[in-house]
Design a protein around this motif. Structure first.
Motif, short mmCIF file in Angstrom:
data_model
loop_
_atom_site.label_atom_id
_atom_site.label_comp_id
_atom_site.label_asym_id
_atom_site.label_seq_id
_atom_site.Cartn_x
_atom_site.Cartn_y
_atom_site.Cartn_z
N GLN A 4 37.44 81.64 -66.63
CA GLN A 4 36.85 80.32 -66.89
C GLN A 4 37.90 79.33 -67.38
O GLN A 4 37.89 78.17 -66.98
N LYS A 5 38.81 79.80 -68.23
CA LYS A 5 39.85 78.92 -68.75
C LYS A 5 40.76 78.43 -67.63
O LYS A 5 41.15 77.26 -67.58
N ILE A 6 41.11 79.34 -66.73
CA ILE A 6 41.96 78.97 -65.60
C ILE A 6 41.26 77.92 -64.74
O ILE A 6 41.86 76.92 -64.34
N CYS A 7 39.98 78.15 -64.47
CA CYS A 7 39.22 77.20 -63.64
C CYS A 7 39.07 75.85 -64.32
O CYS A 7 39.21 74.79 -63.68
N LYS A 8 38.78 75.85 -65.61
CA LYS A 8 38.59 74.59 -66.33
C LYS A 8 39.87 73.78 -66.39
O LYS A 8 39.87 72.56 -66.27
N ARG A 9 41.00 74.48 -66.59
CA ARG A 9 42.29 73.77 -66.64
C ARG A 9 42.65 73.18 -65.29
O ARG A 9 43.28 72.12 -65.20
N ALA A 10 42.24 73.86 -64.22
CA ALA A 10 42.62 73.41 -62.88
C ALA A 10 41.63 72.42 -62.29
O ALA A 10 42.03 71.46 -61.62
N THR A 11 40.32 72.66 -62.52
CA THR A 11 39.29 71.85 -61.85
C THR A 11 38.32 71.16 -62.80
O THR A 11 37.56 70.29 -62.37
N GLY A 12 38.33 71.58 -64.06
CA GLY A 12 37.37 71.02 -65.01
C GLY A 12 36.02 71.72 -64.96
O GLY A 12 35.13 71.41 -65.74
N ARG A 13 35.88 72.70 -64.05
CA ARG A 13 34.62 73.46 -63.92
C ARG A 13 34.86 74.91 -64.31
O ARG A 13 35.96 75.44 -64.13
N PRO A 14 33.82 75.61 -64.81
CA PRO A 14 34.00 77.01 -65.24
C PRO A 14 34.15 78.00 -64.09
O PRO A 14 34.63 79.10 -64.29
N ARG A 15 33.75 77.60 -62.87
CA ARG A 15 33.88 78.49 -61.71
C ARG A 15 34.66 77.79 -60.61
O ARG A 15 34.50 76.58 -60.40
N CYS A 16 35.48 78.57 -59.91
CA CYS A 16 36.29 77.97 -58.86
C CYS A 16 36.95 79.07 -58.03
O CYS A 16 36.74 80.27 -58.29
N ASP A 17 37.74 78.67 -57.06
CA ASP A 17 38.58 79.59 -56.32
C ASP A 17 39.77 79.92 -57.21
O ASP A 17 40.68 79.11 -57.39
N LEU A 18 39.74 81.10 -57.79
CA LEU A 18 40.72 81.46 -58.83
C LEU A 18 42.15 81.43 -58.31
O LEU A 18 43.07 80.97 -59.00
N ILE A 19 42.36 81.89 -57.11
CA ILE A 19 43.72 81.95 -56.56
C ILE A 19 44.29 80.54 -56.39
O ILE A 19 45.44 80.27 -56.76
N GLN A 20 43.48 79.63 -55.86
CA GLN A 20 43.93 78.25 -55.70
C GLN A 20 44.15 77.59 -57.06
O GLN A 20 45.10 76.82 -57.24
N ALA A 21 43.27 77.92 -58.01
CA ALA A 21 43.35 77.30 -59.34
C ALA A 21 44.64 77.69 -60.07
O ALA A 21 45.21 76.89 -60.82
N MET A 22 45.11 78.92 -59.86
CA MET A 22 46.32 79.38 -60.55
C MET A 22 47.52 78.48 -60.26
O MET A 22 48.38 78.28 -61.12
#
Length: 435
Positions: A122-140
């Motif tokens: 969730q932290k990775i997604c929020k830092r990248a997209t502002g949302r708690p869920r996302c495409d984790l690989i792209q968000a990294m």
């Protein structure tokens, strides 16, 4: 009325026990299909089960070929997924096999609870997209884990300071050591960050931020005499380390001579991690009976949980000379009701050359009468033989090591305690030989 109360309570206890047994039986019946499937399938070959599909938001890939080839498999109870509810720490025992070497036991760790792992996603997604869920690989690729790209030559203190206990106050010398010994790359041996692939850099930084235990084991390896379990490799979000032996708690009621030997080794570990030729002080911030294990053959005590290890570079402290850097630091004794509690100042651990923290941690949480674990008090050295108890020296040294009455008393007591325990070990060895 009161006469019937124990009888009623006894019946109630038996009824509750029967209900528990019946409940477990029903659960087994409901999971019969899954039960058979669990024994037939090696889940460690499943990319999703080991979270390989989440890389580079993972801990590494060096052991993936071994996992995918079926060389690593859970031991009996580890295959039963419905028992995971009791395995909060996500630590499993497994068998690892090599064609020419046979099989041996290893320990698999997810390095956190399911909730902690979900939180990092969730932290990775929020830092990248502002949302708690996302495409984790792209968000990294949009987080701080990816900002250190190929143009960045070194991993520097200002980038990672405070990310975890390992790098609470990192020196450049420590970070160069971490990068140079990073085991999740084929080209290890260089302290240059730019020599790592993008995915390898992200995995290193992810590990450093989430749970740096693998990096502690790699940077201070058992092969060089450090008292830690041997790091083997990782695949996805599962890390493999060497199985050491039974946890220290299993020896709480061992024969006196055995407990004395273990206590001496624990004090030796405290000394080694505090004072060594490398001038790195490794302070154990989480000291309990579960965090140490004992080898079945050599009886050697090893640290098996190295997540909370703060590393201070004494060489840098002497060079920078912060205020009071050369004043001996005494940890403050705190008698609390909780298990394995310690009082310490991370700032002082990072800015003083001479510190008694490791002696204090081992004496208070493992050896002395103040040690409390699983509802039991008395420490590893409880109930000494009559001649040792009558002498009074052991109790006095343990008390001074835990709750010193003199200034700098713990430093002196720790040294004298190590010598005294060595004498006890030697005398018991002599007695055994004489027999």
């Amino acid at each position: 009325m009161l006469r019937f109360l124990p009888l009623k309570l006894g019946r109630l206890y038996r009824c509750l026990k029967l209900l528990l047994v019946v409940g477990l039986f029903v659960i087994l019946l409901m999971n019969t299909h899954n039960l058979f499937a669990s024994f037939q399938k090696n889940e460690l070959t499943d990319r999703r089960f080991i979270n390989l599909n989440k890389c580079p938001a993972c801990f590494g890939t060096s052991w993936c070929r071994k996992f995918m080839n079926g060389q690593v498999s859970f031991e009996t109870w580890g295959r039963l997924r419905f028992l995971d509810v009791f395995n909060v720490k996500n630590v499993y025992f497994a068998q690892y096999g090599e064609p020419r070497e046979g099989t041996r036991r290893v320990v698999l760790k997810r390095l956190g609870s399911n909730q902690e792992l979900a939180d990092i996603d969730q932290k990775i997604c929020k830092r990248a997209t502002g949302r708690p869920r996302c495409d984790l690989i792209q968000a990294m690729y949009k987080t701080e884990f990816a900002r250190l790209n190929g143009d960045v030559r070194l991993l520097t203190p200002e980038v990672v300071e405070g990310w975890s206990d390992l790098v609470h106050c990192p020196s450049q010398r420590l970070l160069d050591r971490v990068v140079r010994r990073y085991a999740e790359t084929k080209d290890s041996g260089s302290f240059l960050l730019k020599n790592l692939k993008d995915t390898e850099r992200m995995q290193l930084l992810m590990t450093l931020a989430f749970n740096p235990e693998p990096l502690v084991l790699q940077s201070f390896p058992s092969d060089e005499g450090w008292p830690f379990a041997k790091y083997l490799g990782a695949c996805g979000r599962v890390v493999a380390v060497n199985y050491v032996g039974e946890e220290l708690w299993s020896f709480y009621n061992a024969p006196w001579d055995k407990r004395v030997d273990l206590a001496r080794q624990l004090m030796d570990i405290a000394e080694q991690l505090t004072n060594n030729d490398f001038e790195f002080a490794l302070y154990l911030l989480d000291v309990s009976f579960d965090n140490f294990a004992v080898g079945p053959r050599d009886g050697k005590v090893i640290v098996v949980d190295a997540e909370n290890v703060l590393v201070a570079d004494k060489r840098l402290i002497k060079q920078n000379k912060p205020e009071n850097y050369d004043v001996w630091y005494e940890s403050r004794f705190e008698d609390c009701d909780k298990e394995a509690c310690l009082s310490f100042s991370k700032e002082s651990l990072c800015t003083r050359v001479t510190v008694d923290h490791n002696y204090y941690a081992v004496c208070q949480n493992l050896l002395s009468r103040y040690a409390t674990w699983r509802g039991t008090t008395g420490g590893l050295l409880h109930d000494p033989p009559a001649h040792v108890a009558k002498d009074g020296q052991l109790e006095a040294l343990l008390d001074e090591c835990t709750n010193p009455k003199k200034r700098y008393g713990r430093f002196t007591a720790a040294k004298e305690l190590r010598d005294y325990l060595t004498q006890l070990v030697s005398s018991s060895s002599s007695s055994a030989t004489a027999r």
